[in-house]
Design a protein around this motif. Structure first.
Motif, mmCIF file in Angstrom:
data_model
loop_
_atom_site.group_PDB
_atom_site.id
_atom_site.type_symbol
_atom_site.label_atom_id
_atom_site.label_comp_id
_atom_site.label_asym_id
_atom_site.label_seq_id
_atom_site.Cartn_x
_atom_site.Cartn_y
_atom_site.Cartn_z
ATOM 1 N N PRO A 162 90.093 -35.692 -31.072
ATOM 2 C CA PRO A 162 89.453 -34.420 -30.708
ATOM 3 C C PRO A 162 87.992 -34.630 -30.334
ATOM 4 N N ALA A 163 87.486 -33.745 -29.483
ATOM 5 C CA ALA A 163 86.125 -33.904 -28.957
ATOM 6 C C ALA A 163 85.088 -34.041 -30.066
ATOM 7 N N ILE A 217 100.966 -26.147 -26.246
ATOM 8 C CA ILE A 217 99.925 -26.827 -27.020
ATOM 9 C C ILE A 217 99.300 -27.913 -26.155
ATOM 10 N N GLY A 218 98.001 -27.847 -25.999
ATOM 11 C CA GLY A 218 97.328 -28.742 -25.064
ATOM 12 C C GLY A 218 96.897 -30.073 -25.645
ATOM 13 N N TRP A 219 97.091 -30.286 -26.947
ATOM 14 C CA TRP A 219 96.622 -31.529 -27.570
ATOM 15 C C TRP A 219 97.604 -32.658 -27.320
ATOM 16 N N GLU A 220 97.139 -33.723 -26.700
ATOM 17 C CA GLU A 220 97.967 -34.895 -26.434
ATOM 18 C C GLU A 220 98.157 -35.690 -27.726
ATOM 19 N N PRO A 221 99.375 -36.157 -28.015
ATOM 20 C CA PRO A 221 99.596 -36.900 -29.258
ATOM 21 C C PRO A 221 98.597 -38.042 -29.451
ATOM 22 N N ALA A 239 90.181 -35.659 -41.297
ATOM 23 C CA ALA A 239 89.122 -34.931 -40.578
ATOM 24 C C ALA A 239 89.525 -34.651 -39.139
ATOM 25 N N MET A 240 90.172 -35.622 -38.486
ATOM 26 C CA MET A 240 90.609 -35.405 -37.107
ATOM 27 C C MET A 240 91.708 -34.353 -37.036
#
Length: 300
Positions: A107-108, A99-103, A145-146
Motif C-alpha cells: 500500500p502507498a 476491489i482495486g488492491w492487487e495481491p 501494518a500493511m
C-alpha cells in the motif's frame, strides 16, 4: 420509438477535441426491435461490467438503465458511482465493488517503510527485489501494518457505496511466467510445507523443474489465505457484504498462470466468478472444486 420491424436511416459521425475534428458522416439503417420481455431470473445473476460514466446525456443513462432492467440484468460489476446505477437500485438492483488492491502489492502508505526494509519485499526468480510487492510469507505472518492499511479503506468503501458484494480479481502468475517470491523466508516456508529434506537443492531452477507443481500449490495456498484475510476485513464493515473472487476456470493453467486453485479458495468465498470461454469440462471442474460455493461464469 416505432413498431417492431420498422426501419429507417441513421446518420452517424465521430468528433474529437471538442468538435474541432469531425469525421465524414455516414448513413446506415436502424430497425426497431420487439419490446423486451421485462422479466428477471429468481436466482441466476446477469451482471455485466459497468464502472464509471459511459454517457454524457442523463436521458441516455436513464434509458440505458431501463433497458438493463427490462432485459433481466439484476447486478452490475465494478462501481456504483455512475449515472445508470441510481436508476436501478430502487428496483432492487445490486452492485459488486471491484476491489482495486492487487495481491501482495505494498500500500502507498507503507512504501517508504518497504524501501528502507528490503527484507519485506518479494524477490523475483532472477533474484531481484521487487519495489512494490511484499513477500507473501512475510505479509501473512508479520505484515499486520500493511494489511491494516488495506483494511482501513475497504469496509468503508463498501459501506459508503451501498455495495451488496465485493469482488477480488486475482490473475497473478506463479510459474507461467515465473514471478515471486524466492527469498530465503519463502524457500524455508516451502521446504517445511512440502516436506523437503534440509539438504535438498532449492533455488529458482529447482522450483521450475522438480518442484513446479508443489510450488504452484504452495503459492495458490498463500493466495487463498490472503483472500481469507480480505473476507475477514469485509466482515468488519458496518454493513457486511458478500465476498467473491474472479479468475480463470479450474485447471492447471489457472493455477500456474493466475495463482488460483478454486478448491483452496472455496472455504474463503461466498461467491465465485470465472470466465471467459469456459467449456462443459472446465465449468464442471470449477463447480466440483467450489463445492457449495455459488458460481457464475463469464461471457465475452
Amino acid at each position: 420509438t416505432g413498431t417492431a420491424g420498422d426501419e429507417g436511416p441513421l446518420r452517424v459521425y465521430a468528433s474529437a477535441l471538442g468538435g474541432s475534428l469531425i469525421s465524414w458522416p455516414r448513413t446506415g439503417r436502424v430497425g426497431t426491435l420487439p419490446p423486451l420481455r421485462d422479466v428477471r431470473p429468481r436466482r441466476a445473476r446477469i451482471a455485466p461490467c459497468y464502472y464509471g460514466a459511459r454517457f454524457s446525456n442523463p436521458l441516455v443513462e436513464e434509458a440505458f438503465a431501463e433497458n438493463c432492467y427490462r432485459s433481466g440484468i439484476t447486478w452490475t460489476y465494478g462501481k456504483a458511482s455512475n449515472g445508470v446505477v441510481p436508476h436501478l437500485t430502487p428496483r432492487g438492483h445490486r452492485v459488486f465493488l471491484s476491489i482495486g488492491w492487487e495481491p501482495w502489492s505494498i500500500p502507498a502508505g507503507q512504501r517508504e517503510y518497504a524501501a528502507a526494509h528490503e527484507e519485506v519485499r518479494a524477490v523475483d526468480f532472477a533474484g531481484k527485489s521487487e519495489a512494490h510487492i511484499a513477500c507473501p510469507t512475510w505479509l501473512l505472518s508479520e505484515g499486520e501494518a500493511m494489511l491494516a492499511e488495506v483494511e482501513r479503506g475497504l469496509p468503508a468503501a463498501v459501506s459508503e457505496g451501498g455495495y451488496a458484494g465485493a469482488n477480488w480479481d486475482v490473475e497473478q502468475p506463479v510459474v507461467d511466467p515465473p514471478t515471486f517470491c524466492i527469498c530465503p523466508r519463502c524457500l524455508a516456508a516451502f521446504r517445511a510445507w512440502s516436506g523437503l529434506a534440509a539438504d535438498a537443492r532449492l533455488d529458482a531452477e529447482a522450483i521450475l523443474g522438480a518442484h513446479r507443481a508443489a510450488w504452484t500449490d504452495f503459492r495458490c495456498m498463500e493466495n487463498a489465505e490472503l483472500a481469507g484475510r480480505l473476507r475477514a476485513m469485509l466482515r468488519k464493515s458496518p454493513r457486511p457484504v458478500e465476498f467473491s473472487l474472479y479468475s480463470g476456470y479450474q485447471s492447471q493453467r489457472t493455477r500456474e498462470h493466475y495463482g488460483v486453485d478454486w478448491a483452496r479458495m472455496a472455504p474463503h468465498l461466498d461467491f465465485a466468478i470465472a470466465g471467459y470461454g469456459g467449456g462443459a469440462t472446465s465449468i464442471a471442474d470449477t463447480l466440483a472444486a467450489l463445492g457449495e460455493v455459488p458460481f457464475m461464469g463469464g461471457e465475452m
